[in-house]
Structures are given as structure tokens and as C-alpha cells.
Design an enzyme around this catalytic site. Structure first.
Site, PDB file in Angstrom:
ATOM      1  NE  ARG A 233     -11.743  13.262  17.205  1.00 13.97           N
ATOM      2  CZ  ARG A 233     -12.543  13.543  16.557  1.00 13.97           C
ATOM      3  NH1 ARG A 233     -13.350  12.782  15.567  1.00 13.97           N
ATOM      4  NH2 ARG A 233     -13.478  14.669  16.876  1.00 13.97           N
ATOM      5  CD  GLU A 262      -6.928  11.475  11.198  1.00 13.14           C
ATOM      6  OE1 GLU A 262      -7.804  10.242  11.358  1.00 13.14           O
ATOM      7  OE2 GLU A 262      -7.670  12.748  11.599  1.00 13.14           O
ATOM      8  CG  HIS A 283     -10.897  12.357   9.436  1.00 15.00           C
ATOM      9  ND1 HIS A 283     -10.061  12.407  10.903  1.00 15.00           N
ATOM     10  CD2 HIS A 283     -12.015  12.643   9.919  1.00 15.00           C
ATOM     11  CE1 HIS A 283     -10.736  12.723  11.834  1.00 15.00           C
ATOM     12  NE2 HIS A 283     -12.068  12.669  11.348  1.00 15.00           N
TER      13      HIS A 283
END
Length: 316
Positions: A233, A262, A283
Site C-alpha cells: 500500500r 492512485e 499498481h
């Protein structure tokens, strides 16, 4: 009871999502901006979300909502206490990325330890073509065998990462930190793990206890030859501190798959790094085709189990 199922972020899943096997109506949206959440969920009894934020204020406007199915493991964007108070079940996804995330970790580790980015750049610049011998020795290449991997987070993904590390002949240390709850593995004090690790990989959730878990003081405790890997994270690592650590040579390099915001529409200091010892991916560590389908199937399994009165994977 007939349920109304609303999917708010269909484009966040590149997999086949089957329709639930119970009586229901169904709405689906590719993505949902914050100002459309309440309107789209007003008649929903079941909401399928990914990164949509569900605050107490929003939940108060959704009296029909009975279940939130998250198409992810993390649930820090949902007010869990408010869901409990309102009798809203919240279920997340478990153990779907036990192969894809550890594999991505080692893609980053190997690229950094063997300086693949730096060597690729030199080839593009013609350095190999101009060499007086058959190879280049311009960057260090380090083997993994015999080195130490520190892991923060002893869940399924952390365990999967450890298994690969041991396959490379690495010594593995699991770090004890404030949010550690499971005791199935032997835990080592975080300071010791920071000091002894050649590679430190993060696999813990983002909570108030783990926010900025790694700052400049923690980075100073690491070996100057160490790598920091974050596929968990954004927010676990203070990003400004990481830039400082790389600039000052406090660590040898870093590989990140996550940022604090994000998508990073407002910029981020890590986006501006142009150096061979830092790799940033968008990601995608979790997003193998196989893992995405497992996630999509479990997502609907969670909803069907709740409707059948046998809930699974609840976080409420």
C-alpha cells in the site's frame, strides 16, 4: 427478498464477472466519481466496489444498503465502524494474489540486484557496441543466495514471498510491528529486521499504526546495500523520505508498485525519479490474468454466501 446489485467500478476488473445465482436486479458502471456514489447506490441492497470511498456521511444516505462486496483485499476506504452500526456486512477478497504479488516482488528484486535497468540503458546508448571486450562490468551484480530478506506482514502474500526467497537460498526474517496479530510464524523485532535485511519487502495493510511505517529514521537503520520493495500500500513509506534516502545513498535501491494517491493525478515525488536503482510500476503486482479471475469468482461467492445466510470473508 429480491436484491438490487450495483457495480460501481467494473473497469477495475479485467475478468469475467458472473451474475449472482439468486433473484436480483443488476446495474453496472465502468467507474464512479465521488459525486455519483449516493445517486447510483440509492436503491442498492448490495454494492460491489473497489476504491470507492464509503464514509459515514455517504452511508447515512443509503438506508437500503445491506452489503458491500469489495473487489480487493484492502478496505481502508470504508468506514467499517459505521457499517457495523448500520448492520451493513462488508466482505473482502482473501488469498487471491498469493502467486502474482510475490512473483512481482522478485521481478523487482532481480531487476535491481542485477542492475538490469542500468545495463539496458547502456546498451541503448551504445556502450556495449563500443566495448573492447565481450561484456560490460560497469554495474554491480549481486546474487540473492546467502542474503537476508526481511518481510513486514506475515499473511498469505508475505508467506508466498518467503517461500520464493527460500527457493533462492535466502534467509527470511518476519518483522514484528504494531499491527502484527498472527503468531503462526516466528517474528523478529522490526529494528533488527531493518538492520539485517538485504531486501525488505512490505506486505502489511495500511492502518493508522502502519501509516508512514518507514520514514527517514527507519531508512537510516538499513544497510546501504539494501533494497526496499513495496507492493502493498502507498502510505506505508514516507515517499519524500525515500527520495532523500536514494539521493543520499542510504539504501541501494527501491522497487514500488503503489503510491499514496492512485492514480497520481496531483503528482508524486516518486514519479519524478529517473534513476536506474528505482523502479515504479502502476499498481499491477496483483493483476495477473489468473489472479484477477480468482478474485472475480470469489467476489460473487462472497455475495452468494451472505445471501444464503452463510457469510464468508467478513470484515464487519
Amino acid at each position: 427478498m429480491s436484491h438490487h446489485v450495483v457495480v460501481l467500478e467494473r473497469d477495475s476488473l479485467k475478468a469475467r464477472v458472473r451474475r449472482p445465482r439468486f433473484e436480483h436486479t443488476y446495474e453496472e458502471y465502468a467507474h464512479t466519481p465521488p459525486d455519483q456514489i449516493v445517486a447510483r447506490l440509492r436503491f442498492a441492497t448490495v454494492a460491489i466496489i473497489n476504491k470507492v470511498q464509503l464514509s459515514n456521511e455517504i452511508l447515512a444516505q443509503l438506508p437500503k444498503l445491506k452489503m458491500v462486496a469489495i473487489s480487493a483485499t484492502g478496505y481502508n476506504g470504508i468506514d467499517i465502524a459505521a457499517c457495523r452500526n448500520r448492520g451493513i456486512a462488508v466482505a473482502n477478497i482473501r488469498n487471491y494474489a498469493i502467486h502474482t504479488v510475490p512473483e512481482h516482488v522478485f521481478a523487482l528484486v532481480l531487476a535491481l540486484r542485477r542492475n538490469l535497468v542500468a545495463y539496458r540503458y547502456e546498451i541503448e546508448q551504445g556502450a556495449w557496441q563500443k566495448s573492447e571486450q565481450f561484456c560490460l562490468f560497469t554495474h554491480h551484480i549481486s546474487e540473492l543466495s546467502g542474503s537476508t530478506m526481511g518481510i513486514i506482514g506475515e499473511g498469505a502474500i508475505g508467506q508466498g514471498t518467503a517461500a520464493i526467497a527460500r527457493g533462492f537460498g535466502m534467509r527470511v526474517l518476519f518483522a514484528y510491528h504494531d499491527s502484527s496479530k498472527k503468531k503462526e510464524v516466528r517474528l523478529t523485532p522490526l529494528d533488527q529486521v531493518m538492520a539485517e535485511s538485504d531486501v525488505l519487502s512490505l506486505h502489511c495493510p495500511l492502518t493508522p499504526a502502519t501509516q508512514n511505517l518507514i520514514g527517514i529514521e527507519e531508512l537510516r537503520k538499513m544497510k546501504r546495500s539494501a533494497l526496499l520493495i513495496n507492493t502493498a500500500r502507498g502510505g506505508l513509506v514516507n515517499e519524500a523520505a525515500l527520495v532523500q534516502a536514494l539521493d543520499e545513498g542510504l539504501i541501494a535501491g527501491a522497487g514500488f508498485d503503489v503510491l499514496t494517491e492512485e492514480p497520481p493525478v496531483n503528482g508524486n515525488p516518486l514519479l519524478d525519479l529517473r534513476r536506474p536503482n528505482f523502479i515504479l510500476t502502476p499498481h499491477v503486482a496483483w493483476a495477473s490474468d489468473q489472479a484477477m479471475q480468482v478474485l472475480a469468482d470469489q467476489l460473487i461467492d462472497n455475495i452468494e454466501a451472505w445471501v444464503a445466510g452463510k457469510p464468508q470473508n467478513l470484515v464487519t
